[in-house]
Design a protein around this motif. Structure first.
Motif, PDB file in Angstrom:
ATOM      1  N   ASP A 158       0.834  -1.272  -0.016  1.00 59.91           N
ATOM      2  CA  ASP A 158       0.084   0.190  -0.088  1.00 59.91           C
ATOM      3  C   ASP A 158       0.953   1.371   0.106  1.00 59.91           C
ATOM      4  OD1 ASP A 158      -2.218   1.678   0.163  1.00 59.91           O
ATOM      5  OD2 ASP A 158      -2.364   1.483   2.159  1.00 59.91           O
ATOM      6  N   ASP A 195      -0.091   7.057   3.089  1.00 63.31           N
ATOM      7  CA  ASP A 195       0.023   5.821   3.959  1.00 63.31           C
ATOM      8  C   ASP A 195       0.852   6.057   5.228  1.00 63.31           C
ATOM      9  OD1 ASP A 195      -1.173   3.254   4.460  1.00 63.31           O
ATOM     10  OD2 ASP A 195       0.525   2.280   3.552  1.00 63.31           O
ATOM     11  N   HIS A 208      -5.327   6.710   5.224  1.00 64.25           N
ATOM     12  CA  HIS A 208      -6.405   6.213   5.521  1.00 64.25           C
ATOM     13  C   HIS A 208      -6.325   5.716   6.924  1.00 64.25           C
ATOM     14  CE1 HIS A 208      -5.298   1.603   4.990  1.00 64.25           C
ATOM     15  NE2 HIS A 208      -3.886   2.416   5.002  1.00 64.25           N
ATOM     16  N   HIS A 209      -5.427   5.983   7.761  1.00 63.93           N
ATOM     17  CA  HIS A 209      -5.017   5.456   8.916  1.00 63.93           C
ATOM     18  C   HIS A 209      -6.263   6.314  10.194  1.00 63.93           C
ATOM     19  CE1 HIS A 209      -1.546   3.740   7.160  1.00 63.93           C
ATOM     20  NE2 HIS A 209      -1.726   2.749   8.287  1.00 63.93           N
ATOM     21  N   ALA A 233      -4.389   3.206   1.363  1.00 60.29           N
ATOM     22  CA  ALA A 233      -4.109   4.583   1.038  1.00 60.29           C
ATOM     23  C   ALA A 233      -4.295   4.583  -0.294  1.00 60.29           C
ATOM     24  CB  ALA A 233      -2.769   5.133   1.487  1.00 60.29           C
ATOM     25  N   ASP A 281      -3.401  -4.194   1.419  1.00 61.90           N
ATOM     26  CA  ASP A 281      -4.045  -3.802   2.720  1.00 61.90           C
ATOM     27  C   ASP A 281      -5.484  -4.743   2.998  1.00 61.90           C
ATOM     28  OD1 ASP A 281      -1.944  -2.245   3.395  1.00 61.90           O
ATOM     29  OD2 ASP A 281      -3.514  -0.594   3.970  1.00 61.90           O
TER      30      ASP A 281
HETATM   31 MN   LIG Z   1      -2.095   1.219   4.187  1.00 59.73          MN
END
Ligand SMILES: [Mn+2]
Length: 322
Positions: free
Chosen positions: A30, A82, A107-108, A127, A157
């Motif tokens: 990712d 990411d 995207h965390h 991500a 992911d």
């Molecule tokens: Mn990721």
């Protein structure tokens, strides 16, 4: 420090030139895929852009061909993909680490908002999915090259579309990448069905190290420096190992402890609901997703294990599993 929308992130990128893209250390599919997809997109708009990634897994190196930063321009803007925390930006960054990150695309859920602006979509599985949305917003034509990067990002992911973060939208995005002409079967074979001999030797040693705790609800795998030496495996090959402890029947918390150097461990936490990996990792100054998170520990093996088991026990209690 500020969260921005997709539209704002797209116009920010459109106004930039001479862009250097970073992703987290020990980049997985990712990290590599999202960074390279963004780089291809920016290049296609006639901008100067490059990626800097450190310790890329063998199977992903080809994605970075022609994209790695080679000092052919002076970066004016730093963008990350990411990367939840600036402390995990690749240690070997060939560029001034004190430089400020202008835009983080992530995207965390646990993103620390270290960048001046952050475009975060924690509903995205990868991500790469966030970057894909951004590229469309920017009017970038999705080439086969870009599609391969995005597909690898998303399939990595989601454990090749097996994990719970695989939503209908995730599959639709993946389908759109297939429509761009990628060979998903061949990509999957290389990414998920091919292991180096050294990796298999390490996996054997790692499996022997498995111990279970708390009535079999937690499994711990230990990867020591000696095991790396004996097997000849590279650290960047070991990402798939992290999912093994959780695969054991009855295990809610799977821990992989990797000795990075004498007295320093990288710890991956993988959980099955209702146990929460990010909560365990957060007690050790780490973070991640509810089912996959990571942290570090400075100290000897016994202390590292003790600390991680203590927080695992707490989490198992909070989750009503003990
Ligand atoms: Mn990721």
């Amino acid at each position: 420090m500020m969260r921005i929308t997709k539209e704002e992130a797209a116009s920010m990128l459109l106004s930039m030139d001479n862009i250097l893209i970073f992703a987290h250390e020990n980049p997985d599919g990712d990290a590599v895929g999202s960074a390279c997809a963004l780089c291809h997109g920016l290049l296609s708009l006639g901008k100067k852009a490059a990626v800097w990634l450190d310790g890329i897994p063998k199977n992903d190196i080809y994605l970075t061909e022609g994209l790695m930063f080679d000092n052919s321009f002076t970066p004016e803007h730093i963008v990350t993909t990411d990367t939840a925390d600036e402390r995990i930006l690749g240690a070997g960054c060939g560029y001034d680490k004190n430089v400020k990150v202008e835009l983080a695309i992530d995207h965390h859920f646990s993103n620390t908002m270290y960048a001046a602006k952050t475009y975060l979509d924690s509903d995205s599985a990868a991500a790469g999915e966030v970057v894909y949305d951004l590229l469309l917003e920017m009017g970038v034509a999705i080439t086969k090259e870009i599609a391969e990067c995005i597909y690898i990002a998303i399939s990595t992911d989601t454990g090749c579309f097996r994990y719970g973060n695989t939503k209908a939208r995730t599959l639709r995005t993946a389908a759109a990448m297939l429509d761009c002409g990628i060979d998903a079967g061949e990509i999957n074979r290389i990414q998920f069905e091919t292991k180096t001999k050294e990796y298999v030797a390490l996996e054997k040693l790692a499996m022997n190290s498995l111990e279970t705790y708390f009535d079999g609800k937690c499994a711990v795998m230990m990867l020591t420096l000696d095991m790396f030496k004996e097997s000849g495996a590279l650290e960047c090959e070991t990402q798939a190992l992290s999912s093994l402890p959780r695969q054991i029947e009855g295990v809610f918390v799977g821990i992989t402890m990797k000795e990075k150097e004498e007295g320093f461990f990288r710890i991956s936490v993988r959980t099955n609901a209702p146990a929460n990996a990010a909560e365990i990792a957060s007690h050790l100054s780490g973070g991640g997703h509810p089912m996959a998170a990571g942290c570090a520990f400075a100290g000897n093996k016994e202390d590292a294990l003790k600390a991680v088991l203590e927080h695992t026990e707490n989490q198992l209690r909070i989750a009503g599993l003990l």
